[in-house]
Design a protein around this motif. Structure first.
Motif: not given
Length: 204
Positions: A18, A60, A101, A104, A158, A162, A165
């Protein structure tokens, strides 16, 4: 004059994680170490800024289209870097990064991906996994806010999604990788492993 193609592919090192977890700085330090050992290095990057310059949504707001662009452009950048005949190519954001991403972003917006579209993107990213000699994955330290690391007012929710994820995808796909924590010992260990691998791979 045409530059001759390399006799063997370069070592390819990718990084995922991230934002504001030290990815770019880590690659810069690895590059410096490799160059100090006499190796030539090519590096890719700035995908997110280039996507935004084209008007593609980011963070996002990511869509399937922006995700596909980043994956494909990242692949193209990596192949272009390899034409430089460098010993090592450093890939700032491996393709799995874009997929994380996107996942997310969907979770952030409480949306679900269209199954066939999502599977297509996942397969596209998966084609690149075997090409990495080493994959580094930074780990979010929640005690270090993004605004304290690079001055950008990133959405902390966010950013956390990320990170989740990224590591979920790595686990689900059983991808070999090195987790890089933000502490100095974790960063130094990752650099040492990358340099050692390159020296071993390139040694005559």
């Amino acid at each position: 004059m045409v530059t001759p193609a390399p006799s063997s592919p370069p070592v390819r090192i990718g990084i995922t994680g991230t934002h504001s977890t030290g990815k770019t700085l880590l690659l810069k330090r690895i590059e410096m170490e490799l160059r100090s050992h006499g190796m030539t290095v090519a590096r890719t990057g700035r995908l997110a800024k280039r996507a935004a310059a084209l008007g593609l949504p980011k963070m996002h707001h990511h869509t399937a289209t922006s995700t596909e662009w980043i994956i494909c452009q990242g692949i193209a950048d990596t192949l272009a870097a390899e034409t430089q005949c460098a010993d090592v190519v450093l890939v700032d954001r491996a393709p799995i990064d874009a997929l994380a991403y996107y996942g997310a972003a969907l979770e952030y917006r409480n949306e679900r991906a269209e199954p066939l579209e999502h599977e297509r993107l996942r397969l596209l990213a998966a084609t690149q996994h075997p090409t990495f000699t080493l994959l580094l994955a930074t780990v979010l330290d929640p005690d270090i806010p993004a605004s304290a690391t690079d001055g950008h007012p990133y959405d902390p929710r966010y950013r956390t999604l990320a990170d989740a994820h990224v590591h979920t995808l790595l686990a689900e796909d059983h991808l070999d990788h090195v987790r890089v924590t933000s502490d100095p010992a974790g960063v130094d260990a990752a650099i040492a492993q990358a340099v050692s691998l390159c020296l071993e791979a390139i040694a005559p």
